[in-house]
Design a protein around this motif. Structure first.
Motif, PDB file in Angstrom:
ATOM      1  N   THR A 165       0.811  -1.215   0.000  1.00  0.00           N
ATOM      2  CA  THR A 165       0.000   0.000   0.000  1.00  0.00           C
ATOM      3  C   THR A 165       0.845   1.266   0.000  1.00  0.00           C
ATOM      4  O   THR A 165       0.336   2.357   0.201  1.00  0.00           O
ATOM      5  CB  THR A 165      -0.970   0.023   1.206  1.00  0.00           C
ATOM      6  OG1 THR A 165      -0.206  -0.052   2.414  1.00  0.00           O
ATOM      7  CG2 THR A 165      -1.966  -1.121   1.139  1.00  0.00           C
ATOM      8  N   GLY A 166       2.138   1.123  -0.226  1.00  0.00           N
ATOM      9  CA  GLY A 166       3.011   2.281  -0.341  1.00  0.00           C
ATOM     10  C   GLY A 166       3.560   2.807   0.973  1.00  0.00           C
ATOM     11  O   GLY A 166       4.228   3.834   0.996  1.00  0.00           O
ATOM     12  N   GLY A 167       3.255   2.162   2.065  1.00  0.00           N
ATOM     13  CA  GLY A 167       3.828   2.540   3.350  1.00  0.00           C
ATOM     14  C   GLY A 167       3.108   3.652   4.092  1.00  0.00           C
ATOM     15  O   GLY A 167       3.475   3.962   5.220  1.00  0.00           O
ATOM     16  N   GLY A 168       2.093   4.246   3.493  1.00  0.00           N
ATOM     17  CA  GLY A 168       1.426   5.366   4.149  1.00  0.00           C
ATOM     18  C   GLY A 168      -0.042   5.147   4.448  1.00  0.00           C
ATOM     19  O   GLY A 168      -0.727   6.067   4.871  1.00  0.00           O
ATOM     20  N   ASN A 169      -0.522   3.926   4.269  1.00  0.00           N
ATOM     21  CA  ASN A 169      -1.927   3.644   4.534  1.00  0.00           C
ATOM     22  C   ASN A 169      -2.126   3.467   6.042  1.00  0.00           C
ATOM     23  O   ASN A 169      -1.508   2.590   6.641  1.00  0.00           O
ATOM     24  CB  ASN A 169      -2.343   2.372   3.790  1.00  0.00           C
ATOM     25  CG  ASN A 169      -3.793   2.023   4.005  1.00  0.00           C
ATOM     26  OD1 ASN A 169      -4.182   1.666   5.104  1.00  0.00           O
ATOM     27  ND2 ASN A 169      -4.576   2.114   2.943  1.00  0.00           N
ATOM     28  N   PRO A 170      -2.981   4.290   6.668  1.00  0.00           N
ATOM     29  CA  PRO A 170      -3.116   4.190   8.120  1.00  0.00           C
ATOM     30  C   PRO A 170      -3.665   2.847   8.588  1.00  0.00           C
ATOM     31  O   PRO A 170      -3.291   2.372   9.672  1.00  0.00           O
ATOM     32  CB  PRO A 170      -4.059   5.341   8.481  1.00  0.00           C
ATOM     33  CG  PRO A 170      -4.767   5.681   7.223  1.00  0.00           C
ATOM     34  CD  PRO A 170      -3.826   5.338   6.102  1.00  0.00           C
ATOM     35  N   HIS A 171      -4.519   2.223   7.790  1.00  0.00           N
ATOM     36  CA  HIS A 171      -5.053   0.920   8.178  1.00  0.00           C
ATOM     37  C   HIS A 171      -3.953  -0.147   8.152  1.00  0.00           C
ATOM     38  O   HIS A 171      -3.876  -0.985   9.054  1.00  0.00           O
ATOM     39  CB  HIS A 171      -6.204   0.507   7.253  1.00  0.00           C
ATOM     40  CG  HIS A 171      -7.390   1.399   7.372  1.00  0.00           C
ATOM     41  ND1 HIS A 171      -8.279   1.331   8.417  1.00  0.00           N
ATOM     42  CD2 HIS A 171      -7.824   2.404   6.573  1.00  0.00           C
ATOM     43  CE1 HIS A 171      -9.218   2.245   8.257  1.00  0.00           C
ATOM     44  NE2 HIS A 171      -8.964   2.910   7.147  1.00  0.00           N
ATOM     45  N   ALA A 172      -3.106  -0.107   7.130  1.00  0.00           N
ATOM     46  CA  ALA A 172      -2.001  -1.066   7.049  1.00  0.00           C
ATOM     47  C   ALA A 172      -1.004  -0.832   8.186  1.00  0.00           C
ATOM     48  O   ALA A 172      -0.516  -1.799   8.793  1.00  0.00           O
ATOM     49  CB  ALA A 172      -1.308  -0.964   5.693  1.00  0.00           C
ATOM     50  N   LEU A 173      -0.724   0.418   8.499  1.00  0.00           N
ATOM     51  CA  LEU A 173       0.191   0.728   9.604  1.00  0.00           C
ATOM     52  C   LEU A 173      -0.395   0.302  10.947  1.00  0.00           C
ATOM     53  O   LEU A 173       0.312  -0.205  11.815  1.00  0.00           O
ATOM     54  CB  LEU A 173       0.518   2.223   9.615  1.00  0.00           C
ATOM     55  CG  LEU A 173       1.410   2.710   8.480  1.00  0.00           C
ATOM     56  CD1 LEU A 173       1.368   4.235   8.386  1.00  0.00           C
ATOM     57  CD2 LEU A 173       2.837   2.221   8.670  1.00  0.00           C
ATOM     58  N   ASP A 174      -1.696   0.489  11.107  1.00  0.00           N
ATOM     59  CA  ASP A 174      -2.381   0.082  12.332  1.00  0.00           C
ATOM     60  C   ASP A 174      -2.316  -1.439  12.487  1.00  0.00           C
ATOM     61  O   ASP A 174      -2.046  -1.960  13.579  1.00  0.00           O
ATOM     62  CB  ASP A 174      -3.833   0.564  12.275  1.00  0.00           C
ATOM     63  CG  ASP A 174      -4.637   0.263  13.523  1.00  0.00           C
ATOM     64  OD1 ASP A 174      -4.063   0.201  14.625  1.00  0.00           O
ATOM     65  OD2 ASP A 174      -5.868   0.107  13.391  1.00  0.00           O
ATOM     66  N   THR A 175      -2.539  -2.144  11.390  1.00  0.00           N
ATOM     67  CA  THR A 175      -2.458  -3.606  11.414  1.00  0.00           C
ATOM     68  C   THR A 175      -1.036  -4.051  11.744  1.00  0.00           C
ATOM     69  O   THR A 175      -0.838  -4.998  12.524  1.00  0.00           O
ATOM     70  CB  THR A 175      -2.903  -4.177  10.059  1.00  0.00           C
ATOM     71  OG1 THR A 175      -4.261  -3.782   9.827  1.00  0.00           O
ATOM     72  CG2 THR A 175      -2.788  -5.689  10.018  1.00  0.00           C
ATOM     73  N   LEU A 176      -0.055  -3.378  11.174  1.00  0.00           N
ATOM     74  CA  LEU A 176       1.343  -3.701  11.462  1.00  0.00           C
ATOM     75  C   LEU A 176       1.647  -3.487  12.945  1.00  0.00           C
ATOM     76  O   LEU A 176       2.315  -4.315  13.571  1.00  0.00           O
ATOM     77  CB  LEU A 176       2.279  -2.866  10.584  1.00  0.00           C
ATOM     78  CG  LEU A 176       3.767  -3.107  10.775  1.00  0.00           C
ATOM     79  CD1 LEU A 176       4.141  -4.561  10.504  1.00  0.00           C
ATOM     80  CD2 LEU A 176       4.564  -2.170   9.857  1.00  0.00           C
ATOM     81  N   ALA A 177       1.135  -2.402  13.501  1.00  0.00           N
ATOM     82  CA  ALA A 177       1.352  -2.140  14.926  1.00  0.00           C
ATOM     83  C   ALA A 177       0.763  -3.267  15.772  1.00  0.00           C
ATOM     84  O   ALA A 177       1.409  -3.751  16.712  1.00  0.00           O
ATOM     85  CB  ALA A 177       0.721  -0.796  15.312  1.00  0.00           C
ATOM     86  N   ALA A 178      -0.439  -3.701  15.441  1.00  0.00           N
ATOM     87  CA  ALA A 178      -1.071  -4.793  16.191  1.00  0.00           C
ATOM     88  C   ALA A 178      -0.271  -6.084  16.053  1.00  0.00           C
ATOM     89  O   ALA A 178      -0.122  -6.840  17.027  1.00  0.00           O
ATOM     90  CB  ALA A 178      -2.506  -4.996  15.709  1.00  0.00           C
ATOM     91  N   ALA A 179       0.252  -6.327  14.861  1.00  0.00           N
ATOM     92  CA  ALA A 179       1.054  -7.531  14.637  1.00  0.00           C
ATOM     93  C   ALA A 179       2.354  -7.477  15.441  1.00  0.00           C
ATOM     94  O   ALA A 179       2.743  -8.471  16.063  1.00  0.00           O
ATOM     95  CB  ALA A 179       1.351  -7.693  13.150  1.00  0.00           C
ATOM     96  N   TYR A 180       3.022  -6.331  15.428  1.00  0.00           N
ATOM     97  CA  TYR A 180       4.239  -6.189  16.232  1.00  0.00           C
ATOM     98  C   TYR A 180       3.942  -6.465  17.703  1.00  0.00           C
ATOM     99  O   TYR A 180       4.688  -7.177  18.377  1.00  0.00           O
ATOM    100  CB  TYR A 180       4.829  -4.784  16.095  1.00  0.00           C
ATOM    101  CG  TYR A 180       5.621  -4.521  14.840  1.00  0.00           C
ATOM    102  CD1 TYR A 180       6.447  -5.480  14.267  1.00  0.00           C
ATOM    103  CD2 TYR A 180       5.569  -3.263  14.225  1.00  0.00           C
ATOM    104  CE1 TYR A 180       7.191  -5.212  13.124  1.00  0.00           C
ATOM    105  CE2 TYR A 180       6.308  -2.988  13.085  1.00  0.00           C
ATOM    106  CZ  TYR A 180       7.117  -3.963  12.547  1.00  0.00           C
ATOM    107  OH  TYR A 180       7.856  -3.687  11.414  1.00  0.00           O
ATOM    108  N   ALA A 181       2.839  -5.912  18.203  1.00  0.00           N
ATOM    109  CA  ALA A 181       2.484  -6.116  19.604  1.00  0.00           C
ATOM    110  C   ALA A 181       2.196  -7.592  19.881  1.00  0.00           C
ATOM    111  O   ALA A 181       2.616  -8.130  20.911  1.00  0.00           O
ATOM    112  CB  ALA A 181       1.290  -5.250  19.986  1.00  0.00           C
ATOM    113  N   ALA A 182       1.507  -8.241  18.956  1.00  0.00           N
ATOM    114  CA  ALA A 182       1.197  -9.665  19.123  1.00  0.00           C
ATOM    115  C   ALA A 182       2.470 -10.506  19.176  1.00  0.00           C
ATOM    116  O   ALA A 182       2.511 -11.550  19.830  1.00  0.00           O
ATOM    117  CB  ALA A 182       0.299 -10.155  17.992  1.00  0.00           C
TER     118      ALA A 182
END
Length: 105
Positions: A23-40
């Protein structure tokens, strides 16, 4: 997922990183999902960074409700806690809805 045996933090991170890149690195939904994955995966400093970027991007796009929701999750990550979707959200998943025969609600 709240079901521990179904969680795979490393795979979640790999998939979320791919979504971010696609998604080009700037999609807030993709970044939010990445944050949740990192936390998991227990990678809380990275989760905080990704969530902060997601909230900033959501605000830049004028999506204040999304930014606020992300900031609530960011507080969890800062406290070294992963985000778990509430049970009601899991019960109303698109997969479950797709399995219902046509005409049923």
């Amino acid at each position: 997922t709240p079901v521990e045996t179904l969680r795979d933090g490393a795979r979640a991170v790999a998939l979320a990183e791919r979504a971010k890149n696609l998604t080009g690195g700037g999609n807030p939904h993709a970044l939010d999902t990445l944050a949740a994955a990192y936390a998991a995966a227990g990678r809380f400093p990275e989760a905080v960074t990704a969530a902060h970027q997601a909230a900033q991007r959501a605000r830049a796009l004028g999506d204040e409700p999304l930014a606020s929701a992300i900031e609530q999750r960011l507080a969890l990550y800062a406290a070294e806690k992963p985000f778990m979707a509430p049970r009601a959200e899991l019960l109303a998943s698109p997969v479950e809805s797709a399995e219902k025969p046509r005409g049923e609600k």
